[in-house]
Design an enzyme around this catalytic site. Structure first.
Site, mmCIF file in Angstrom:
data_model
loop_
_atom_site.group_PDB
_atom_site.id
_atom_site.type_symbol
_atom_site.label_atom_id
_atom_site.label_comp_id
_atom_site.label_asym_id
_atom_site.label_seq_id
_atom_site.Cartn_x
_atom_site.Cartn_y
_atom_site.Cartn_z
ATOM 1 N N GLU A 6 -4.232 -10.637 -0.124
ATOM 2 C CA GLU A 6 -4.944 -10.258 0.921
ATOM 3 C C GLU A 6 -6.521 -10.880 0.810
ATOM 4 O O GLU A 6 -6.886 -10.247 0.006
ATOM 5 C CB GLU A 6 -4.956 -9.383 2.274
ATOM 6 N N GLU A 36 0.577 -1.362 0.159
ATOM 7 C CA GLU A 36 -0.233 0.068 0.095
ATOM 8 C C GLU A 36 0.555 1.300 0.334
ATOM 9 O O GLU A 36 0.488 2.039 1.310
ATOM 10 C CB GLU A 36 -0.949 -0.206 1.159
#
Ligand code: GAL
Length: 962
Positions: free
Chosen positions: A489, A413
């Site tokens: 994820e 991220e």
């Protein structure tokens, strides 16, 4: 104020100064001085509060406190932990950080051992959060950043015989903090070991093992690059003091895989030292759109792992790391993403040894810039390039010799930008043998696998079919469409859940492009704290007075903070089992066993079966299954069984380890399947006993039961008092109910937690007693009508409840059923149904039919933030008992059951486990159904088939006092 030190490095984007070039982490027989232990420590409030002369060997630190190294100082009572997910806990003003910059001044002395070899002395720090400067005997060696990556300094010139004094200054905040915005606690200090290493003359500074495996021929090729002259020995392969560069080819080697982690023990010998090396031969490629190891497409059954211990934070003992590896292996996990930084090297060594594929991630996240539209994001700012490249180099150089490392990950991220592309490019050129992973660049321009997080089932399926929408940059579409897909994820394991795992796994097994994923995440990062009376609970964000925090979002793991497997882990184990045992073939006349391993045949497994009638064992034995190659399946006849009379018969077949593996004992269960061969006989209709109005207090009796004649409320069964039996729709919202699409807000707005009941009618009929009710919240015209038909044969009480919503229902229901209470002396639940663990409609895979017995306490799952938990599904019969008797609840045919010592309202109100205090009643819910669990706390809510819509249902029960 006089500023005695140069501290510009703190807010400097540079990764450090005075550092040695990064290299592989290894242990050799060269002398080492371990520098862990109690150091002298002083906590300074910021750069204006530094101790002048603290680096001077003569400085008197006797009045200073002591602090263990390694440790996170906030967990040693210095300052406070703080938790944020995305938000930086300081203003976005890179590279500047707040003046309030807690700084730890550390000092210790050590004695250089006699006989310390000539050559270099290297001071090695495995992890210091977030920025530090080092002095040895008053000489400044340098400074460094990059919290979870090692930094080494040349100590040679500053070292002296006998006593040496080391001084280290560690700053909580630095320019480096902008690159370390991972979703976790902000913790500081020297949190991994410190060592002084001797690098004798003629030693090997660094080496790179290349051990390739050709799956077609079975040959292995070994070549080791070394920075200096050395000999390589691998006795098992007949290599003795050979030229490491080789290349040495071996006609036949056993490859390394996570399923069979074959390591060859070798040794590098240089003039000054011997270095043990563990060699695993394997070849990882992306080919034909698939991620393959040794020629075989992988199915990753992974987890994201942060380093966490509830007492020591990110400082982990070797035992704790081993515990993680063993727990993972025992739960059928085959892969770990080291979110979002490289773990301790010891952990990777354990993955090599026990067998786990590793996605090794760089210590990088700049997520908080998303909150300002990615303005100023370091990933796309050239001034940060060197710092980012430096991090990547240090990870690759440190970990390159671990056969378990499957891919390199650039970080997490951090948006997109040229610096990431540069990291990818450098990585590929340094190590072409491993694919590069990064999720944040959606177009996948500079990566080798297409990776996403939290894509829902429908989107994942679309990607599986290769029908995903095009890339933003059209020139990258063909590239991305040709890549294998992983969910780096998914299935956010926060609190109760995750739901929907089985459906994801079905997709992974259906579409070759979908090569599995990594559940978010392994462990709840709760911090162990004690109440005034000494009870332990786990703290989360906000518990330390943080002005900005993200609450219990930090507690989202498959194991609780103390590493107790949560029901989610047991569910995952079942869902990803590498062998499947099914009964849905040949009209149920045979058992289908399929070997779902990627590499391993089933010779290491033995199969057993047993049959139960209403939970009583009526036969068992060994189940003969031929050895199956990976991907192979066999249909086998059902075992011979005695005739079954009036009972529900279940057949269970399990696969277990035939002999001990390094990670589990013989008999450890790997997989199982179960089928109901004969359904239960229908329950006999109860005989009739007519209700009678008793002499006292307006009571009605019906067989063993007493009712309030006025309201038709059940008061007692056979002398056992029953409290407040009522329709119940409410559950204490789970994290998945509260977040994401926030279904719990709709439940609350619909008033489901504050229903009031109006009794419409109480009628003694020829059948028994009929009570008609209407339950509804204040201020609303939606309601639920429940009609209770009570009958009895004189001994037991039969309830036929017909429940029907009325009006417009604005939302699905949390649950639908009845709730009541029993005396607090009830302490045990025996049941026949699914178990032994908690299960909800989309988390039922791991529950199997059987007879179970738990205390009321053991029926609970102590999620870090209390919430609905402990449901047992498809219960045919339960006995709730204690010293003075009990109650049997029979289902016609079955129901969902929760039993606890507090009400749903108390569960809902509690913030921590220790807020829940047993009352003097036991609270029971008997439900027709629950709303699914889903994973909306980050990801999709329950799939449509798992939603509990408001519609008419029937609950049929038999109650009997014991
Ligand atoms: C992801 C992130 C993780 C974690 C997770 C939610 O976006 O990569 O670090 O924050 O969401 O728990």
């Amino acid at each position: 104020m006089h500023q005695p030190y140069e501290t510009r490095y703190v807010e400097d984007r540079s990764p450090g100064s005075g550092r040695l070039a990064p290299r592989a982490a290894f242990r050799s027989d060269a002398p080492v001085v371990g520098l862990d232990g109690a150091w002298r420590f002083r906590a300074a409030t910021g750069l204006g509060d530094l101790t002048a002369g603290f680096e001077d060997p003569a400085f008197d630190d006797a009045a200073w406190d002591r602090l263990p190294v390694p440790s996170c100082w906030q967990l040693q009572g210095v300052g406070s932990p703080a938790y944020t997910n995305v938000t930086y806990p300081f203003p976005l003003d890179p590279p500047r950080v707040p003046d309030e910059n807690p700084t730890g001044e550390y000092r210790r002395d050590f004695t250089l051992p006699d006989g310390w070899p000539a050559g270099r002395g290297v001071l090695r720090f495995d992890g210091v959060d977030s920025c530090f400067a080092v002095w040895l005997n008053g000489v400044r060696l340098g400074d460094g950043k990059g919290s979870r990556i090692p930094t080494e300094f040349d100590a040679t010139d500053a070292l002296r015989p006998g006593r040496n004094v080391l001084a280290v200054r560690v700053h909580q905040w630095s320019a480096g903090s902008y690159l370390e915005d991972q979703d976790m606690w902000w913790l500081s200090g020297i949190f991994r070991p410190v060592q002084l290493l001797s690098r004798p003359e003629g030693c090997v500074e660094d080496f790179f093992v290349h051990a390739d495996y050709d799956h077609v021929s079975g040959a292995g090729t070994l070549s080791v690059d070394t920075t200096g002259p050395a000999g390589l020995s691998v006795p098992e392969l007949g290599l003795v003091d050979a030229d490491p560069a080789g290349p040495h080819t071996f006609a036949h080697v056993e490859p390394w895989t996570a399923e069979q982690p074959r390591l060859y023990e070798g040794e590098l010998t240089a003039a000054g030292e011997r270095i043990p090396v563990r060699i695993g031969f394997r070849r990882v490629v992306v080919e034909d759109g698939l991620l393959k190891a040794n020629g075989c497409a992988l199915l990753l059954r992974g987890v994201n792992r942060h380093e966490w211990d509830p007492e020591t934070g990110r400082t982990l003992s070797y035992e704790t790391m081993l515990r993680d590896v063993l727990l993972m292996k025992r739960h059928n996990i085959n892969a770990v993403r080291t979110s979002h930084y490289p773990p301790s090297s010891d952990f990777l060594a354990l993955c090599d040894e026990y067998g786990l594929w590793v996605v090794d991630e760089c210590d990088l996240e700049t997520h908080g810039f998303e909150q300002v539209g990615w303005r100023g994001n370091p990933s796309d700012d050239e001034r940060w390039r060197e710092a980012m490249l430096d991090r990547m180099r240090r990870v690759v150089e440190r970990d390159k010799n671990h056969p378990s490392v499957l891919m390199w990950s650039l970080g997490n991220e951090s948006g997109s930008g040229d610096n990431l592309a540069a990291m990818a490019e450098w990585t590929r050129s340094r190590d072409p043998s491993r694919p590069v992973h990064y999720e944040g660049d959606r177009d996948s321009g500079y990566v080798d696998v297409y990776s996403r997080m939290y894509a829902d089932h429908a989107e994942t399926e679309l990607i599986g079919r290769g029908e995903e929408p095009p890339t933003r940059d059209p020139s990258l579409d063909a590239h991305r469409r040709g890549l294998p897909f992983i969910l780096c994820e998914y299935a956010h394991a926060m609190g109760n859940g995750p739901g929907g795992l089985s459906e994801y796994q079905r997709l992974f097994e259906t579409y070759p492009r979908l090569q599995g994923g990594f559940v978010w995440e392994w462990i709840d990062h709760g911090i162990a704290r004690r109440t005034a009376d000494g009870r332990v609970f786990h703290a989360y964000g906000g518990d330390f007075g943080e002005p900005v925090h993200d609450g219990n979002f930090v507690a989202d793991g498959l194991v609780l903070p103390d590493r107790t497997p949560s029901p989610g882990l047991l569910e995952y184990k079942k869902v990803v089992e590498p062998v499947t045992i099914g009964f849905g073939v040949d009209g149920g006349k045979c058992v289908e066993v399929r070997n779902g391993h990627d590499f391993r045949d089933t010779a290491h497994l033995r199969f057993r079966w047993w049959a139960e009638d209403d939970g009583e064992r009526v036969g068992d034995g060994v189940f003969d299954v031929p050895v199956l190659a990976p991907g192979e399946r066999a249909h086998l006849p059902l075992p011979e069984l005695p005739p079954c009379k009036d009972a529900e018969r279940a057949l269970t077949v399990v696969a277990e380890l035939a002999a001990a593996e390094p990670w589990a004992p013989a008999g450890h269960e790997i997989a199982w399947g179960q089928t109901v061969i004969a359904p239960a006989a229908p329950a006999p209709e109860p005989g009739r006993v007519l209700p009678a109005v008793s002499g006292r207090g307006g009571r009605l009796t019906l067989g063993p039961a007493a009712f309030d004649a006025h309201h038709g409320r059940l008061l007692a069964v056979g002398g056992l008092d029953v409290g407040a039996l009522r329709l119940d729709l409410w559950r204490a919202p789970t994290d998945n109910d509260l977040l994401g699409d926030r279904v719990a807000d709709r439940w609350r707005a619909a008033g489901l937690h504050r229903l009031t009941t109006k009794v419409l009618d109480v009628a003694a009929t020829g059948e028994g007693l009929t009570v008609r009710t209407r339950a509804a919240p204040a201020g609303a015209d939606h309601a639920v009508r429940a009609t209770y038909h009570w009958r009895s044969d004189g001994r037991s009480l039969r309830l036929d409840a017909d429940i029907a919503p009325e009006g417009e229902w604005p939302c699905p229901l949390p649950r639908i059923g009845i709730g009541f209470s029993l005396p607090g002396w009830i302490d045990t639940v025996d049941w026949y149904g699914l178990g032994p663990g908690e299960a909800y409609r989309d988390t039922t895979a791991a529950a199997r039919l059987g007879r179970y017995r738990h205390t009321v306490e053991a029926m609970q799952t102590p999620y870090v933030r209390p919430q609905e938990n402990g449901n047992r599904r498809a219960v045919r019969r339960a006995l709730l008992t204690g010293a003075r008797g009990g109650l049997l609840i029979g289902g016609l045919p079955s129901y969902d059951l929760t039993v606890r010592r507090w009400t749903s309202a108390e569960l809902d109100a509690a913030r921590h486990t220790t807020d829940l205090v047993p009352g003097d009643r036991v609270h029971v819910n008997v439900d027709v159904a629950h709303h699914g669990i889903g994973t909306a706390s980050c990801g999709p809510g329950p799939l449509p088939q798992h939603a509990l819509g408001a519609g008419p249902v029937a609950l049929r029960l038999v109650l009997r006092a014991l």
